[in-house]
Design an enzyme around this catalytic site. Structure first.
Site, short mmCIF file in Angstrom:
data_model
loop_
_atom_site.label_atom_id
_atom_site.label_comp_id
_atom_site.label_asym_id
_atom_site.label_seq_id
_atom_site.Cartn_x
_atom_site.Cartn_y
_atom_site.Cartn_z
N ASP A 142 -3.27 2.54 -5.72
CA ASP A 142 -2.19 2.59 -4.74
C ASP A 142 -2.01 1.32 -3.92
OD1 ASP A 142 -4.58 2.82 -3.42
OD2 ASP A 142 -3.93 4.42 -2.07
N GLU A 143 -2.60 0.21 -4.35
CA GLU A 143 -2.42 -1.00 -3.55
C GLU A 143 -2.55 -2.25 -4.40
OE1 GLU A 143 -5.49 -1.75 -0.63
OE2 GLU A 143 -6.94 -0.56 -1.75
N ASP A 172 0.86 -1.19 0.00
CA ASP A 172 0.00 0.00 0.00
C ASP A 172 0.89 1.24 0.00
OD1 ASP A 172 -2.10 1.72 0.15
OD2 ASP A 172 -2.84 1.05 2.10
#
Length: 351
Positions: free
Chosen positions: A103-104, A5
């Site tokens: 973002d992950e 993350d």
């Protein structure tokens, strides 16, 4: 499996583009003007320390962080940065990468030293993109995802069956991935307040409250159970949404209907590229000052534009006539290819 993350991703991308903002309070949202209507997409840690959070109205964020720098959302920049990060993860030998969003991602690997792999992933991402990330290690996707929160920022944390209840048992159910405030409140109404209580509650109690699919799922979450393999098949979108915030409240029913029609047309352009029929339409309405409601209906599977537009307009008829509207959104949910979501987290919401 590991959950990677990126730390304060959007804000971090903006700071890379504007190095002079490093260490400052940065808020990204809307058109970057806190005097306009809009919500926070993300904030730097410096701004978060003052209580600024995602989804907060920009005007409220400006009151909490009067010295903050406000920037507009730049989707293209975040798409490019995300692609570089995911490419970096995929370049690591003998891993499988399941992208969850900008973002992950989950990273699956066979290794005797997951912490070393986590540090390598962090180093590779930092070297190639200059972005920092946190990594959660788990024996299920649920545990890996939750573990990341304990590692932030820039850290690594392991959460497995062995330490699950020791770490999570006394925490409120809202701390679980997939349990929001509304579900947590309903659980509390059943006398279930902590993760440990959820892990041991009578399954029939949950089935009675949430149904035969979601009830057992929430009990599994209380135990940290979830998928045990990373699925690297391409993500298939459940649907497409478009929404618009209005700087002046809408009060004219004819104008509202036209806005809904325009939003539906844009969503249908997105859906057409998928080649799958629409099966449900949802209308999102945010009344002034900031009360959000969603109205939805199932429709017979269709590739035609007219039934989807008609459904959206019919839902617009449920808008409260005496309440000014500050945001409208239309979501079209499509039929899923067979097996495309096997083993994934159930979802109850369109947005």
């Amino acid at each position: 499996m590991l959950h990677v993350d990126l730390d304060q991703f959007i804000a971090a991308v903006e700071v890379l583009r504007r190095p002079e903002l490093a260490g400052r309070q940065v808020v990204v949202g809307g058109r970057g003007d806190p005097t306009e209507r809009g919500v926070v997409s993300t904030a730097s840690y410096e701004a978060r320390e003052l209580g600024v959070g995602s989804g907060m109205p920009l005007r409220v964020a400006a009151r909490k962080a009067p010295e903050a720098v406000f920037l507009p959302v730049d989707h293209a920049a975040y798409d490019a940065a995300s692609a570089e990060v995911m490419g970096t993860l995929r370049a690591v030998p003998d891993v499988r990468v399941q992208v969850l969003g900008w973002d992950e991602a989950f990273v699956g690997a066979v290794t005797d030293d997951p912490e070393a792999l986590a540090r390598r992933l962090q180093g590779d991402v930092l070297e190639r993109t200059r972005l920092h990330c946190s990594v959660g290690i788990g024996d299920t996707t649920v545990r890996a995802k939750i573990a990341t929160g304990f590692g932030k920022p820039r850290g690594v944390f392991r959460l497995t069956r062995e330490n699950w209840l020791a770490v999570m048992g006394d925490r409120p159910t809202v701390d679980l991935w997939g349990v929001g405030r509304r579900i947590s409140a309903r659980l509390e109404g059943l006398g279930v307040r902590t993760v440990r209580e959820l892990a041991h509650v009578d399954p029939e109690v949950l089935v009675g409250e949430f149904g035969p699919r979601m009830g057992p799922w929430y009990r599994q979450l209380g135990r940290g159970e979830g998928a045990r393999e990373v699925d690297d098949t391409p993500w298939v979108a459940r649907g497409h949404s478009r929404e618009r915030t209005y700087q002046q409240d809408l009060t004219d029913p004819a104008r509202i209907r036209q806005e809904v029609r325009d939003l539906a047309a844009t969503v249908l352009d997105d859906v057409a590229a998928e080649g799958r029929p629409v099966v449900r339409v949802t209308l999102k309405v945010r009344y002034a000052p900031f009360l959000t409601r969603s109205y939805g209906r199932k429709i017979p599977p269709t590739h035609d534009r007219a039934p989807v537009t008609d459904a959206a307009l019919a839902l617009a008829g449920r808008i409260e006539p005496d309440r000014p509207v500050r945001l409208l959104g239309v979501h079209a949910e499509m039929a899923m290819p067979h097996g495309s979501r096997d083993g994934t987290t159930p979802t109850r919401a369109a947005w």
